[in-house]
Write an enzyme that holds these catalytic residues in place. Structure first.
Site, short mmCIF file in Angstrom:
data_model
loop_
_atom_site.label_atom_id
_atom_site.label_comp_id
_atom_site.label_asym_id
_atom_site.label_seq_id
_atom_site.Cartn_x
_atom_site.Cartn_y
_atom_site.Cartn_z
N HIS A 69 35.82 34.43 28.89
CA HIS A 69 35.85 35.85 28.25
C HIS A 69 34.25 36.54 27.23
CE1 HIS A 69 38.91 37.54 30.71
NE2 HIS A 69 39.42 36.59 30.14
N LYS B 66 32.57 35.24 35.23
CA LYS B 66 33.03 36.45 34.38
C LYS B 66 31.58 38.02 34.16
CE LYS B 66 37.26 34.99 33.86
NZ LYS B 66 37.81 34.35 33.56
N SER C 63 42.43 36.97 27.01
CA SER C 63 41.93 37.47 28.00
C SER C 63 42.86 38.56 28.10
CB SER C 63 42.11 36.68 29.37
OG SER C 63 43.39 36.13 29.88
C1 LIG Z 1 38.66 33.07 34.07
C2 LIG Z 1 39.57 31.79 32.87
C3 LIG Z 1 39.57 30.85 33.04
C4 LIG Z 1 39.08 30.10 35.05
O1 LIG Z 1 37.32 30.74 35.02
P1 LIG Z 1 37.08 30.97 36.81
O2 LIG Z 1 35.95 30.22 36.65
O3 LIG Z 1 37.97 31.91 36.78
O4 LIG Z 1 38.31 29.32 37.00
C5 LIG Z 1 39.60 29.94 31.96
N1 LIG Z 1 39.31 30.55 31.17
C6 LIG Z 1 39.89 31.17 31.08
C7 LIG Z 1 40.32 31.98 29.12
C8 LIG Z 1 39.27 31.81 31.78
O5 LIG Z 1 39.58 33.38 31.35
#
Ligand SMILES: *Cc1c(COP(=O)(O)O)cnc(C)c1O
Length: 394
Positions: free
Chosen positions: A207, A240, A179
């Site tokens: 992502h 996301k 990310s």
């Molecule tokens: C955003 C993210 C998470 C966490 O997900 P949420 O639903 O926002 O708690 C886990 N792993 C990665 C790689 C992320 O980018």
């Protein structure tokens, strides 16, 4: 010790190190432009890749679910909180991902801390990419297994560690899209190492879900890996690209059954509200029927990467654009204070592009992280590049 004294010393310390962070409030919805202080800023910091977070169909689905099922789920899934919409979403996710079964978690963070302790325990070994997301790291800590950190994307290093391992169970954990860098894990090589060394692989597609692969299944699909590969456990999020909230773990029926029975992050928490499940279902349907959002996103990413690279080369200020393979495009600046100053200047000129600094990224690699979303217009991208040019020239 006096509580207030402790807390204010802690905050002062952060301020001295220029690491104090506060919250900036958005006054409207999550679109290509964000409202703050009555001003509109172009949004380059969101994970709302397909622009679905304010899509009318997701909103309608949520409203309808509230009318029918109410707002709260009332209890955890194992008590009375397991509602029809949860089961429908899990079936739709399993079908989307091409696996036997999926299980919802309340967030990606919950999913990772919920699944890793199921798969590895004392006496086992976990192999973790050095730049993995905090939720994978915390999941590994909870598992009580020994954690071996391999250098970012370095499959030779991983192979050496696997070869040396005498553990009964070996679990490799990795983000598929990183990310903060926008690069991809070499999943094909990781899977073949897992086959050679009798390991399992947990992939975090937070992502990648909705963004990678022909049908948006993620990096597993991008690399042409069998979704039912017997060593593979897949995690993805709904907050996301899907514009909703929550997350899932998917794989075999027995994986789902084991999580329901053993995963504390699943068992000891109130189930997702029905409206959230309804908007996730609506998002899956849009991903299935409207591939143009993803195509638009990738068009934007390619354009922005090219233009930003040209700009940085032309200005020759010692900054570099990270070798991104995704809609996450970081401009590596190095020093924290300089990075935060540039980010602040961009903000004042209508561009919301978050500066990222340690501890989120390694020392000396502070960066401005631009993320593209499908609902940007070309004018948004050009405005950003023009403002950035002026900013950097100063
Ligand atoms: C955003 C993210 C998470 C966490 O997900 P949420 O639903 O926002 O708690 C886990 N792993 C990665 C790689 C992320 O980018």
């Amino acid at each position: 010790m006096e509580l207030e004294h402790y807390l204010s010393a802690l905050l002062d310390d952060l301020k001295r190190q220029h690491r104090f962070r506060g919250l900036t409030v958005v006054e409207g919805d999550q679109g290509a432009e964000l409202l703050h202080g009555g001003r509109r800023l172009i949004n380059f910091s969101s994970n709302n890749y397909l622009g679905l977070a304010n899509d009318a169909r997701l909103k309608d689905a949520a409203i309808e679910a509230i009318e029918r099922y109410g707002t709260g789920s009332g209890a955890s899934r194992l008590i009375t909180g397991s509602m029809q919409l949860h089961e429908r979403l899990e079936a739709a996710l399993a079908q989307f991902k091409g696996v036997e079964a999926a299980l919802l978690f309340n967030s990606g963070y919950h999913a990772n801390i919920g699944v890793i302790p199921l798969l590895a325990d004392q006496g086992d070994e976990i192999f973790s990419d050095a730049l993995n997301h905090a939720s994978l790291i915390d999941g590994a800590r909870l598992a009580r297994a020994e954690v071996k950190v391999y250098r970012h994307l370095d499959t030779n290093h991983l192979a050496t560690q696997l070869k040396a391992s005498r553990a009964r169970k070996k679990l490799i954990i990795t983000d598929t899209v990183f990310s903060m860098d926008g690069d991809l894990c070499p999943l094909d090589q990781i899977i073949s190492l897992a086959e050679t060394h009798d390991a399992w692989v947990l992939v975090d597609e937070a992502h990648a879900t909705g963004v990678f692969g022909e049908t948006g299944r993620g990096v597993v699909e991008h690399f042409g890996i069998e979704s039912r590969h017997p060593r593979l456990i897949q995690m993805g999020t709904l907050g996301k690209a899907l514009g909703s909230f929550g997350a899932y773990i998917c794989g075999s029926r027995s994986l789902r059954g084991a999580l329901i029975n053993k995963s504390r992050a699943f068992i000891y928490t109130t189930a997702l509200p029905p409206a959230v499940a309804a908007s996730s279902l609506a998002a899956l349907e849009i991903i299935r029927t409207e591939p143009d959002h993803k195509a638009r996103l990738w068009g934007h990413a390619a354009y922005f990467l090219k233009k930003l690279t040209e700009l940085v080369r032309e200005l020759d200020l010692g900054m570099v654009v990270a070798p991104s393979q995704s809609p996450i495009i970081p401009l590596i600046i190095g020093k924290e204070d300089k990075t935060m100053r540039i980010s602040q200047t961009l903000f004042e000129h209508g561009i919301w592009a978050q500066g990222i600094r340690p501890p989120t990224v390694p020392e000396g690699t502070s960066r401005i992280r631009f993320t593209l979303i499908a609902s940007h217009t070309l004018a948004h991208l050009d405005t950003c590049l023009t403002v950035l040019r002026k900013c950097l020239q100063k």
